[in-house]
Design a protein around this motif. Structure first.
Motif, mmCIF file in Angstrom:
data_model
loop_
_atom_site.group_PDB
_atom_site.id
_atom_site.type_symbol
_atom_site.label_atom_id
_atom_site.label_comp_id
_atom_site.label_asym_id
_atom_site.label_seq_id
_atom_site.Cartn_x
_atom_site.Cartn_y
_atom_site.Cartn_z
ATOM 1 N N SER A 81 40.685 36.993 -24.828
ATOM 2 C CA SER A 81 40.340 37.695 -26.069
ATOM 3 C C SER A 81 39.182 37.048 -26.808
ATOM 4 N N PHE A 82 38.980 35.725 -26.634
ATOM 5 C CA PHE A 82 37.948 35.049 -27.417
ATOM 6 C C PHE A 82 36.890 34.350 -26.566
ATOM 7 N N ASP A 83 37.266 33.284 -25.860
ATOM 8 C CA ASP A 83 36.271 32.440 -25.192
ATOM 9 C C ASP A 83 35.409 33.219 -24.197
ATOM 10 N N LEU A 84 36.038 33.959 -23.290
ATOM 11 C CA LEU A 84 35.273 34.625 -22.238
ATOM 12 C C LEU A 84 34.386 35.747 -22.784
ATOM 13 N N PRO A 85 34.888 36.640 -23.664
ATOM 14 C CA PRO A 85 33.975 37.637 -24.235
ATOM 15 C C PRO A 85 32.843 37.014 -25.039
ATOM 16 N N PHE A 86 33.129 35.925 -25.746
ATOM 17 C CA PHE A 86 32.093 35.254 -26.538
ATOM 18 C C PHE A 86 31.005 34.709 -25.610
ATOM 19 N N LEU A 87 31.404 34.046 -24.544
ATOM 20 C CA LEU A 87 30.434 33.511 -23.587
ATOM 21 C C LEU A 87 29.600 34.620 -22.957
ATOM 22 N N SER A 88 30.268 35.710 -22.601
ATOM 23 C CA SER A 88 29.563 36.816 -21.953
ATOM 24 C C SER A 88 28.546 37.463 -22.887
ATOM 25 N N ARG A 89 28.938 37.674 -24.133
ATOM 26 C CA ARG A 89 28.023 38.309 -25.086
ATOM 27 C C ARG A 89 26.872 37.376 -25.446
ATOM 28 N N CYS A 90 27.151 36.097 -25.570
ATOM 29 C CA CYS A 90 26.061 35.150 -25.828
ATOM 30 C C CYS A 90 25.070 35.142 -24.663
ATOM 31 N N ALA A 91 25.587 35.184 -23.440
ATOM 32 C CA ALA A 91 24.713 35.201 -22.273
ATOM 33 C C ALA A 91 23.802 36.424 -22.289
ATOM 34 N N SER A 92 24.377 37.577 -22.634
ATOM 35 C CA SER A 92 23.575 38.805 -22.646
ATOM 36 C C SER A 92 22.470 38.738 -23.699
ATOM 37 N N GLN A 93 22.689 38.017 -24.777
ATOM 38 C CA GLN A 93 21.660 37.878 -25.807
ATOM 39 C C GLN A 93 20.440 37.128 -25.286
ATOM 40 N N TYR A 94 20.646 36.285 -24.269
ATOM 41 C CA TYR A 94 19.536 35.533 -23.680
ATOM 42 C C TYR A 94 19.060 36.162 -22.377
ATOM 43 N N GLY A 95 19.573 37.367 -22.081
ATOM 44 C CA GLY A 95 19.133 38.068 -20.881
ATOM 45 C C GLY A 95 19.636 37.448 -19.593
ATOM 46 N N MET A 96 20.739 36.737 -19.642
ATOM 47 C CA MET A 96 21.291 36.128 -18.430
ATOM 48 C C MET A 96 22.667 36.704 -18.128
ATOM 49 N N GLY A 97 23.019 36.702 -16.857
ATOM 50 C CA GLY A 97 24.346 37.146 -16.478
ATOM 51 C C GLY A 97 25.370 36.073 -16.754
ATOM 52 N N CYS A 98 26.632 36.485 -16.757
ATOM 53 C CA CYS A 98 27.720 35.526 -16.988
ATOM 54 C C CYS A 98 28.564 35.443 -15.721
ATOM 55 N N PRO A 99 28.425 34.372 -14.948
ATOM 56 C CA PRO A 99 29.182 34.263 -13.687
ATOM 57 C C PRO A 99 30.695 34.220 -13.893
ATOM 58 N N LEU A 100 31.132 33.894 -15.102
ATOM 59 C CA LEU A 100 32.571 33.841 -15.360
ATOM 60 C C LEU A 100 33.219 35.212 -15.248
#
Length: 374
Positions: free
Chosen positions: A95-114
């Motif tokens: 609910s928190f850590d993984l969506p946060f990491l994924s959305r932060c990654a998208s802000q920098y134009g990178m994929g999230c391998p998690l």
């Protein structure tokens, strides 16, 4: 710039057979610290990860953003490290850590391998057992208290936001240690929190040596399984009008189901074939009603076509034994079985297994097929 710290833990404690889940090299224990709840107006300032390698053993890694501009560098370095693991273990990370990491990654134009790695959220695994564990709050610290896991850090993640902001202005070692300690204990306590999975495992295990007995007020069901729980619990539970006392200790479960003592009625499904005698307050079949004066009888309604019975009754929660007579308080009420010695001793064992599974399902711990809810 990012600051990356490495630490070999003195000990990694498991009270759960983790090899049931995979080999140690598969797991990455994960926790992040942020300046708020949404990536839209907050950022990640620390990522912590615990992993195992055959040559080096356990290693705790922490990626720390020593400036507001270091978030992207932390993410890239962490993702490069984490991409080859097979299972992420965390607390409320889905609910928190993984969506946060994924959305932060998208802000920098990178994929999230998690996003491609299997996730094991301990919070989601234990949440169905909140009432059984007797706790309203189920955050990580509360579950650590439940399992008697010690912790030196006394701050919440929210309280540490101001500590991080203070450190950015005045980078004192003591402030940094507070931040690192909180994240470290969040991660290092995750292996011990794995024992919460034992409650899920218990209800997924097949009951063994089921025994059925009765005292003056309750039906008693008792069985054990191959799974053992870390902390004994005993709760009076109620759901949809069904009430029972459930006790778990070690690898054994006891269920105490209150009995109804008094008068219930067996209602005839074919009530239109009956007449009701108001003066005698009973129903008789139409074949007998032919011999009763018209003034003394009326067509029976559903609530009239019944036969009263007195005794001890158990709520029926599954399919009744063959040729069993059902009793109710009213025509649409919960069905009951009259509790007799014959029912206890001569009913097929399959009925009591089904009944036990249905009772646990009523309380929300198993589905109707006897498997624990996910």
């Amino acid at each position: 710039m990012k600051m990356q710290l490495f630490q070999i833990p003195e000990a990694v404690i498991f009270d759960y057979p983790i090899r049931k889940l995979g080999v140690l090299e598969d797991f990455l224990f994960l926790d992040i610290e942020t300046t708020g709840l949404s990536p839209a107006n907050a950022q990640i300032y620390m990522i912590g990860a615990l992993s195992y390698a055959e040559k080096s053993g356990w290693m705790l890694r922490q990626w720390f953003a020593d400036s507001l501009s270091a978030e992207e560098e932390c993410l890239r370095s962490f993702f490069d490290f984490a991409k080859d693991f097979r299972i992420l273990i965390h607390y409320n990370g889905d609910s928190f850590d993984l969506p946060f990491l994924s959305r932060c990654a998208s802000q920098y134009g990178m994929g999230c391998p998690l996003d491609e790695i299997q996730s094991l959220d301990l919070y989601r695994a234990v949440r169905p057992f909140r009432r059984l564990l007797g706790t309203e709050r189920m955050n990580q610290k509360r579950m650590e208290e439940f399992l008697s896991i010690s912790r030196t850090d006394r701050f919440s993640g929210a309280e540490l936001i101001s500590v991080y902001e203070h450190w950015l202005v005045t980078p004192e070692t003591a402030l940094l240690q507070q931040l690192l300690l909180h994240n470290e204990e969040d991660i290092m306590n995750l292996p011990q929190l794995l024992s919460l999975l034992s409650y899920r495992d218990f209800f997924q295990s097949a009951p063994q040596e089921l025994s059925v007995s009765v005292d003056e007020t309750a039906l008693l069901l008792h069985f054990h399984t191959d799974s053992r729980i870390p902390v004994s619990v005993r709760q009076l539970l109620e759901a949809a009008g069904f009430q029972a006392e459930l006790s778990l200790k070690d690898n054994a479960l006891s269920l105490r189901i209150p009995l109804f003592h008094g008068t219930l009625r067996h209602y005839f499904t074919n009530y239109r074939d009956y007449y009701y005698l108001p003066l005698e307050k009973k129903a008789i079949h139409k074949s007998l009603a032919e011999f009763v004066d018209r003034s003394a009888k009326v067509r029976a309604k559903a609530e009239h076509a019944c036969v009263p019975a007195e005794g001890l009754f158990m709520p029926l929660l599954c399919e009744a034994p063959a040729e069993a007579t059902l009793f109710r308080e009213n025509p649409r009420g919960r069905p009951y079985l009259r509790l007799t010695q014959d029912l206890l001793e001569n009913t097929a064992p399959g009925f009591w297994l089904n009944y036990t599974g249905a009772a646990l399902s009523e309380l929300g711990f198993c589905s109707n097929d006897g498997k624990a809810q996910k």
